[in-house]
Design an enzyme around this catalytic site. Structure first.
Site, PDB file in Angstrom:
ATOM      1  N   GLU A  52       0.846  -1.188   0.000  1.00  0.00           N
ATOM      2  CA  GLU A  52       0.000   0.000   0.000  1.00  0.00           C
ATOM      3  C   GLU A  52       0.890   1.249   0.000  1.00  0.00           C
ATOM      4  O   GLU A  52       1.361   1.675  -1.035  1.00  0.00           O
ATOM      5  CB  GLU A  52      -0.995  -0.054   1.169  1.00  0.00           C
ATOM      6  CG  GLU A  52      -1.986  -1.218   0.981  1.00  0.00           C
ATOM      7  CD  GLU A  52      -3.085  -1.292   2.051  1.00  0.00           C
ATOM      8  OE1 GLU A  52      -2.997  -0.585   3.071  1.00  0.00           O
ATOM      9  OE2 GLU A  52      -4.029  -2.070   1.858  1.00  0.00           O
TER      10      GLU A  52
HETATM   11  C1  HEC Z   1      -3.300   1.046  -1.596  1.00  0.00           C
HETATM   12  C2  HEC Z   1      -4.690   0.977  -1.136  1.00  0.00           C
HETATM   13  C3  HEC Z   1      -5.063   1.460   0.231  1.00  0.00           C
HETATM   14  C4  HEC Z   1      -4.600   2.557   0.935  1.00  0.00           C
HETATM   15  C5  HEC Z   1      -3.554   3.588   0.523  1.00  0.00           C
HETATM   16  C6  HEC Z   1      -5.367   2.590   2.155  1.00  0.00           C
HETATM   17  N1  HEC Z   1      -6.253   1.553   2.193  1.00  0.00           N
HETATM   18 FE1  HEC Z   1      -7.653   1.223   3.623  1.00  0.00          FE
HETATM   19  N2  HEC Z   1      -8.023  -0.590   2.828  1.00  0.00           N
HETATM   20  C7  HEC Z   1      -7.492  -1.086   1.667  1.00  0.00           C
HETATM   21  C8  HEC Z   1      -7.809  -2.496   1.547  1.00  0.00           C
HETATM   22  C9  HEC Z   1      -7.417  -3.395   0.393  1.00  0.00           C
HETATM   23  C10 HEC Z   1      -8.560  -2.838   2.701  1.00  0.00           C
HETATM   24  C11 HEC Z   1      -9.108  -4.221   3.085  1.00  0.00           C
HETATM   25  C12 HEC Z   1      -7.970  -5.016   3.698  1.00  0.00           C
HETATM   26  C13 HEC Z   1      -8.432  -6.226   4.464  1.00  0.00           C
HETATM   27  O1  HEC Z   1      -9.603  -6.320   4.842  1.00  0.00           O
HETATM   28  O2  HEC Z   1      -7.569  -7.078   4.732  1.00  0.00           O
HETATM   29  C14 HEC Z   1      -8.691  -1.606   3.478  1.00  0.00           C
HETATM   30  C15 HEC Z   1      -9.436  -1.492   4.662  1.00  0.00           C
HETATM   31  C16 HEC Z   1      -9.668  -0.296   5.319  1.00  0.00           C
HETATM   32  C17 HEC Z   1     -10.637  -0.105   6.384  1.00  0.00           C
HETATM   33  C18 HEC Z   1     -11.581  -1.143   6.953  1.00  0.00           C
HETATM   34  C19 HEC Z   1     -12.987  -0.953   6.467  1.00  0.00           C
HETATM   35  C20 HEC Z   1     -13.874  -2.136   6.775  1.00  0.00           C
HETATM   36  O3  HEC Z   1     -15.035  -2.118   6.365  1.00  0.00           O
HETATM   37  O4  HEC Z   1     -13.416  -3.104   7.405  1.00  0.00           O
HETATM   38  C21 HEC Z   1     -10.558   1.211   6.764  1.00  0.00           C
HETATM   39  C22 HEC Z   1     -11.363   1.916   7.835  1.00  0.00           C
HETATM   40  C23 HEC Z   1      -9.512   1.817   5.958  1.00  0.00           C
HETATM   41  N3  HEC Z   1      -9.016   0.886   5.082  1.00  0.00           N
HETATM   42  C24 HEC Z   1      -9.051   3.111   6.099  1.00  0.00           C
HETATM   43  C25 HEC Z   1      -7.833   3.548   5.532  1.00  0.00           C
HETATM   44  C26 HEC Z   1      -7.061   4.687   5.998  1.00  0.00           C
HETATM   45  C27 HEC Z   1      -7.446   5.584   7.152  1.00  0.00           C
HETATM   46  C28 HEC Z   1      -5.968   4.779   5.195  1.00  0.00           C
HETATM   47  C29 HEC Z   1      -4.817   5.742   5.285  1.00  0.00           C
HETATM   48  C30 HEC Z   1      -4.105   5.830   6.530  1.00  0.00           C
HETATM   49  C31 HEC Z   1      -6.080   3.717   4.212  1.00  0.00           C
HETATM   50  N4  HEC Z   1      -7.199   2.979   4.479  1.00  0.00           N
HETATM   51  C32 HEC Z   1      -5.201   3.536   3.148  1.00  0.00           C
HETATM   52  C33 HEC Z   1      -6.763  -0.355   0.747  1.00  0.00           C
HETATM   53  C34 HEC Z   1      -6.076   0.826   1.051  1.00  0.00           C
END
Ligand code: HEC
Ligand code: HEC
Ligand code: HEC
Ligand code: HEC
Ligand code: CA
Ligand code: CA
Lengths: 319, 319
Positions: free
Chosen positions: B123
């Site tokens: 990421e």
């Molecule tokens: C490169 C892509 C990427 C970036 C950048 C990213 N995310 Fe995510 N995010 C994901 C993915 C893929 C998942 C699911 C991962 C899993 O469930 O294992 C996720 C899951 C989440 C969830 C959980 C939501 C749920 O319904 O369970 C949250 C809240 C979230 N991210 C917030 C953030 C925040 C705040 C940041 C920055 C600090 C961020 N993400 C940066 C791809 C990204």
């Protein structure tokens, strides 16, 4: 009843070098693309629209981040599949004021410029104007274009017009220097010395007027990029580049068309040597840098747009 | 003088299945991270902050775009150096309501979750919490943290707290279904049939209540991902995933933890078969999809933040 004194007329400074002044509040607008609130709003959506890129990963804002002075502060921006181009991304802030767009001026107006990046293979890498238009249609932009441009108006030219209209709102008034000129604020003594220095030694022969550029193309014998010659093919255009404005220059590192210079301090020294044949002292360099820092204006207030999207399925991104 | 009639009490619909209701307007807030306006504003800057990523290319908003329902509509998001992970990015909208974060629930709270992405190699790929903190310090975040958390408070935990506080503002009220429930609007006949169907056939045993999830982890015998087992190592947790909310589900294609299903129509059929052993008719499927579309709420209004940056030089991005 309380009596109210007339507001005191601001005391204007008397030390402003000739030609310098506050950023104009009105930008030039081409007759065939008048500003309207709805067009600007549509242009804003398109400016933040990753669907302009093949992968769905890049919008204009990726490389010209409105949260960071309209640049990405990269030497060369990251584009499609992590490719990098060969020129530094200039700011979109105040770009409505430039005589022509790009370092080599190859786009006369913002409208022409905006047609470039979506199709540029190292930037957004969309296949063709038609694929961009069909994406926008699928996303649900049709009715928004109709409101702004009339029936069946979702096309590549109008996309560029709307983006350009939005960009014309991206001006940055009220820099400390502007407030100083207008008798509404102060700048440091060092900045004042720098202000006089750039006029005395001749920087402002090119970086002139309230925009701190005379909007001409000048020789800069630096680096391997041919500048205007790469567009015209003419030898006399070799290494000509548009005089970059000093507006917000403290926030747009790294410097020069090839982003090769990391600090403003060094860029100032190189300029003095290359353009004026002079070796600046450390003190003068520091004063000039202090002055340039007073040219950082107020970033435009932008509400983050909600983008149209189809319900129940995604747009078709590709690598 | 004109007399004013008392506003008519809205006529509430009588056909709402048990448990369904309008989205709550208050989110749970942990005692050790109270919401304040300044904290939310800081969290917003951090949410849009590409300096959290090694390359300077990705912010939280890259994958969870607030302009497109808090997702990127990719099967697997594009991350550092164009890598892609193995799970679909869920929406951040309403995530403050979930019992635990991630498909497998491995982060109990938003505060825990926000510490993951900056250091995740596919990421944002930052080297360590220390490098992130030193970047933020260099960018000029120190005084902003001080205002919110007190002296010398710029650290990784507080970064996560601020982001979580901002995320708690990302709720999406006033979906057509909510307006209908509250007697403030209508939904189509097809949507009403779908609303009854999901209750009758038992979808709402899992997708229950105003959030349309009971916030439990349930077996979904689909795909190759172990779900909760990949965290706990326990066989009984194999293929357990958090029941995904239906809020905004029409805008968050593609579907399921592996983003393998392109359309909501197909996702509904697969769910009915896998979770209830039933083959839905085309008509029932279409009605359910119409109902799910009424759960798209109003996106939060967000003003685009201006990010702190040093003057005269850039932050040090790396590949
Ligand atoms: C490169 C892509 C990427 C970036 C950048 C990213 N995310 Fe995510 N995010 C994901 C993915 C893929 C998942 C699911 C991962 C899993 O469930 O294992 C996720 C899951 C989440 C969830 C959980 C939501 C749920 O319904 O369970 C949250 C809240 C979230 N991210 C917030 C953030 C925040 C705040 C940041 C920055 C600090 C961020 N993400 C940066 C791809 C990204
Ligand atoms: C992947 C990076 C990237 C993307 C995406 C991108 N640009 Fe640029 N932009 C650049 C670079 C690099 C240049 C300088 C190119 C040159 O001068 O040859 C530039 C130049 C410009 C200029 C000229 C400014 C000046 O001072 O001459 C404007 C205006 C501009 N871009 C607006 C946009 C708009 C509008 C979009 C979206 C439609 C966009 N850019 C998308 C990297 C990008
Ligand atoms: C003869 C014309 C000319 C003179 C005189 C001149 N400049 Fe420039 N300046 C330019 C041009 C052209 C560029 C764009 C160079 C390029 O291609 O990167 C530029 C670029 C710059 C930049 C970098 C802007 C950016 O965004 O990368 C700075 C800083 C600058 N000038 C400062 C100065 C200072 C300080 C002086 C006086 C000591 C000066 N210039 C004198 C023509 C001039
Ligand atoms: C026994 C519990 C259970 C039942 C019953 C159930 N679901 Fe689900 N649902 C889940 C779980 C768990 C997930 C997350 C699946 C995954 O890992 O992707 C989910 C996911 C979904 C998704 C995809 C959400 C997304 O964002 O990808 C849809 C759509 C959905 N369910 C609709 C339905 C419908 C319609 C029914 C009834 C026909 C139904 N579900 C019945 C547990 C259930
Ligand atoms: Ca630059
Ligand atoms: Ca999804």
């Amino acid at each position: 009843t309380a009596s109210m004194a007339a507001p005191a007329a601001p005391v204007l400074p008397t030390d402003i070098p000739e030609g310098m002044g506050a950023l104009p509040s009105e930008v030039p607008v081409p007759a065939d693309n008048p500003q309207t609130a709805e067009k600007v709003e549509l242009g804003k959506k398109l400016y933040f629209e990753p669907a302009l890129s093949k992968s769905g990963n890049f919008s204009c804002n990726s490389c010209h981040n409105l949260g960071t002075a309209g640049v990405d502060n990269q030497q060369f921006s990251i584009g499609h599949q992590w490719q990098r181009g060969g020129r530094n991304a200039p700011t979109v802030f105040n770009s409505a004021f430039w005589s022509a767009q790009f370092w080599d001026g190859r786009a006369p107006q913002l409208e022409d410029q905006a047609k470039g990046p979506p199709l540029n293979p190292v930037e957004m890498a969309s296949m063709s104007a038609e694929t961009v238009v069909s994406r926008l249609t699928e996303a649900g932009y049709g009715p928004l274009f109709e409101t702004v441009f009339g029936k069946d108006s979702l096309n590549y030219d109008n996309m560029a017009k709307a983006i350009a209209a939005f960009e014309r709102t991206l001006i940055t008034p009220d820099a400390p220097f502007d407030l100083y000129v207008q008798g509404r604020g102060e700048i440091s003594e060092a900045a004042k010395r720098g202000m006089k220095k750039v006029a005395d030694i001749g920087c402002t022969s090119c970086h002139s007027g309230p925009l701190f550029t005379n909007n001409t193309f000048q020789n800069f014998a630096y680096g391997t990029d041919d500048g205007v010659k790469s567009v015209s093919g003419k030898d006399e255009d070799d290494h000509l580049f548009r005089v970059q404005s000093w507006r917000n220059v403290a926030m747009t590192a790294p410097y020069f068309h090839d982003g090769s210079v990391k600090t403003l301090d060094e860029a100032v020294r190189i300029m003095a040597k290359a353009q004026l044949g002079s070796d600046l002292s450390d003190a003068d360099t520091a004063d000039i840098v202090e002055f340039l820092k007073t040219l950082t204006g107020k970033a435009p207030e932008v509400s983050f747009p909600v983008l149209p999207r189809p319900a129940g399925h995604a747009l078709n991104w590709a690598d």
